[in-house]
Design an enzyme around this catalytic site. Structure first.
Site, PDB file in Angstrom:
ATOM      1  N   LYS A  82       0.852  -1.203   0.000  1.00 60.65           N
ATOM      2  CA  LYS A  82       0.000   0.000   0.000  1.00 60.65           C
ATOM      3  C   LYS A  82       0.882   1.245   0.000  1.00 60.65           C
ATOM      4  O   LYS A  82       1.893   1.300   0.709  1.00 60.65           O
ATOM      5  CB  LYS A  82      -0.893  -0.027   1.248  1.00 60.65           C
ATOM      6  CG  LYS A  82      -1.862   1.136   1.351  1.00 60.65           C
ATOM      7  CD  LYS A  82      -2.713   0.999   2.608  1.00 60.65           C
ATOM      8  CE  LYS A  82      -3.734   2.109   2.736  1.00 60.65           C
ATOM      9  NZ  LYS A  82      -4.565   1.947   3.955  1.00 60.65           N
ATOM     10  N   SER A 157      -9.376   1.950   3.264  1.00 61.25           N
ATOM     11  CA  SER A 157      -8.552   2.690   2.333  1.00 61.25           C
ATOM     12  C   SER A 157      -7.540   1.821   1.588  1.00 61.25           C
ATOM     13  O   SER A 157      -6.948   2.289   0.635  1.00 61.25           O
ATOM     14  CB  SER A 157      -7.825   3.812   3.068  1.00 61.25           C
ATOM     15  OG  SER A 157      -6.998   3.257   4.077  1.00 61.25           O
ATOM     16  N   SER A 181      -9.334  -0.351   7.538  1.00 61.80           N
ATOM     17  CA  SER A 181      -8.866  -0.264   6.153  1.00 61.80           C
ATOM     18  C   SER A 181      -8.212  -1.503   5.571  1.00 61.80           C
ATOM     19  O   SER A 181      -7.934  -1.529   4.375  1.00 61.80           O
ATOM     20  CB  SER A 181      -7.905   0.913   6.007  1.00 61.80           C
ATOM     21  OG  SER A 181      -8.645   2.089   5.932  1.00 61.80           O
TER      22      SER A 181
END
Ligand code: GLN
Length: 496
Positions: A82, A157, A181
């Protein structure tokens, strides 16, 4: 070389077996992933940066190491990271204009550990700006699509990581979980997402969002793979003062097959509320029955302060974010919008560099911390947080784990909640409490509603990861939800 299964559809543990037998090379495996990214990412937009050259070089090195008789826990396995986690020499944008060209001079500890374990890094995945959001639509660059339905969000996210893993564009990925997330996008994309206990994984090199909540987690297609990755990245790190100095168990060895005899699973009644989608509730209830039939005992429990989870979270997370984001001043990192003097430069940089959601949170957080409001908001939220923790402590005196839906609904349409922050925040209603109490959780696929994946969340006490993984793995032995693949990945695998 012919393979029974398309390499991008293999689990990490199956790929490792083939690599160890020399029935597959790291280079083949990496090339297959880069080809799939090239074929699909124009539709998915899971990646912000693809590090193809570096990945091929790492794959070659992995093959050389194997040829010399070496082995390592992830030698030759292509993974994604990420884009809020620092990678030495590779742009780390946090999904933000303000860090669009920021190249960290060091690796996050979790990334360094993956590299040492022999992993190949395919690239950096899309995220809501600074991990603030639940849909990946708050990325400054582009939204990511859900591989099950390209008109829907993958969650967030860590939506880029979840979409990439679900579509076979990475074998596994790192995400970050401040309020859900990792677990929420895993649920919406039909994969496994694990949020470890606060302090289990070093946060050195994870760009800070809410410092008392943030944890790096893993996204994979099955539970065994999650155990493998966690084993590599977990453990004490002197560079993170909040990291726990506790031994890391061999999570893989503790996975037993199928048996849940003697396990007490708490079903918190506050997590089965009106407003939860009927198809989600029925899939989760079926999952509970499967675990009961496998020997587990279901016990109804109460977490009475659950309704305060969202307000507590959105006070504390925004307060911490407003303070963490003060460092983006146009001087030290990333974007600088030059102006007449220092203050004007600071204002312009932040005005141009941050998106709407980030600005909203900085304002909310600054307000909650300001003199005169601190006691009424921030301090009150911290006190309520203690009550929430006592709920969980009390529940874990009665049961081993808690089970509930990961999200109240399936993946929503791109744009559907974008103009309604409260609706967006409410999609975290079942995930935020766990971060507030610092405990661990996992989401595993447990069925479909309207053709879209549903996630079952198991929540465990501090350092309960081994138990969570064992129970989730047992659940997988009795179901095949984790083997379902999104249509777009199947088309590619069958050449259709
Ligand atoms: N969706 C939550 C938020 O917007 C959680 C985000 C996260 O876990 N990073 O804050």
């Amino acid at each position: 070389m012919m393979h029974a299964t398309e390499p991008c559809e293999l689990s990490i543990h199956a790929a490792l077996e083939l690599l160890r037998k020399r029935a597959l090379s790291a280079l083949e495996l990496t090339r297959a992933h880069l080809e799939r990214i090239a074929a699909l990412d124009g539709q998915l937009h899971a990646y912000i940066t693809v590090t193809a050259e570096m990945a091929l070089e790492q794959a070659r090195q992995a093959d050389e190491r194997r040829a010399r008789g070496e082995d390592a826990p992830l030698l030759g396995i292509p993974l994604a990271i990420k884009d809020v986690i620092c990678t030495c020499g590779v742009r780390t944008t946090c999904g933000s204009r303000i860090l669009e060209n920021f190249v960290p001079p060091y690796d996050a500890t979790a990334v360094a550990r993956l590299r040492e374990a022999g992993a190949v890094l395919l690239g950096k995945t899309n995220t809501d700006e600074f991990a603030m959001g639940s849909s990946t639509e708050h990325s400054a660059f582009f939204p990511t699509a859900n591989p099950w339905d390209l008109e829907r969000v993958p969650g967030g996210s860590s939506g880029g990581s979840a979409a990439a893993v679900a579509a076979g564009c990475a074998m596994g990925a790192l995400g970050s979980d401040t309020g859900g997330s990792v677990r929420q996008p895993a649920a919406l994309c039909g994969i496994v997402g694990l949020k470890p206990t606060y302090g289990r994984v070093s946060r050195y090199g994870l760009v800070a969002h809410g410092s008392s909540l943030d944890q790096i987690g893993v996204l994979t297609r099955d539970v065994r793979d999650a155990a493998l990755l966690l084993r590599v990245i977990a453990g004490h790190d002197p560079r993170d003062a909040t990291s726990l100095d506790a031994p890391v168990p061999d999570y893989m060895q503790q996975l037993e097959d199928g048996d849940l005899n003697g396990v007490k699973i708490g079903v918190p009644k506050e997590y089965f509320i009106s407003g939860i989608e009927a198809g989600v509730e029925s899939a989760v209830r079926k999952a509970l029955r499967v675990m009961e039939e496998a020997g587990a005992k279901l016990v109804e429990v109460s977490l009475p302060h659950t309704q305060y989870g969202i307000p507590i979270y959105y006070l504390i997370a925004t307060a911490e974010a407003s303070s963490n984001l003060a460092r983006y001043d146009g001087v030290r990192y990333g974007l600088r919008a030059e102006a007449a003097d220092m203050w004007q430069t600071l204002f312009r940089t932040r005005a141009l560099g941050f998106g709407r959601e980030v600005k909203r949170r900085i304002m909310l957080g600054t307000y909650a911390l300001s003199a005169g409001y601190y006691d009424a908001y921030y301090l009150k939220a911290q006190k309520a947080r203690t009550l929430l923790r006592q709920d969980f402590e009390h529940a874990f005196q009665q049961v081993d784990v808690l089970a509930c839906p990961t999200t109240p609904d399936v993946a929503f349409r791109i744009g559907q909640k974008l103009d309604d922050p409260l609706q967006m925040y409410l999609s975290d209603v079942f995930t935020v409490s766990l971060n507030l109490v610092g405990m661990c959780g996992i989401s595993v696929p447990c069925g479909f509603a309207e053709g879209l994946p549903v996630g079952l969340q198991l929540m465990g006490p501090p350092l309960g990861e081994a138990m969570l993984l064992r129970i989730a793995h047992a659940y997988q032995q009795h179901t095949d939800w984790h083997t379902h693949r999104p249509p777009l990945a199947i088309q590619l695998s069958t050449g259709g």
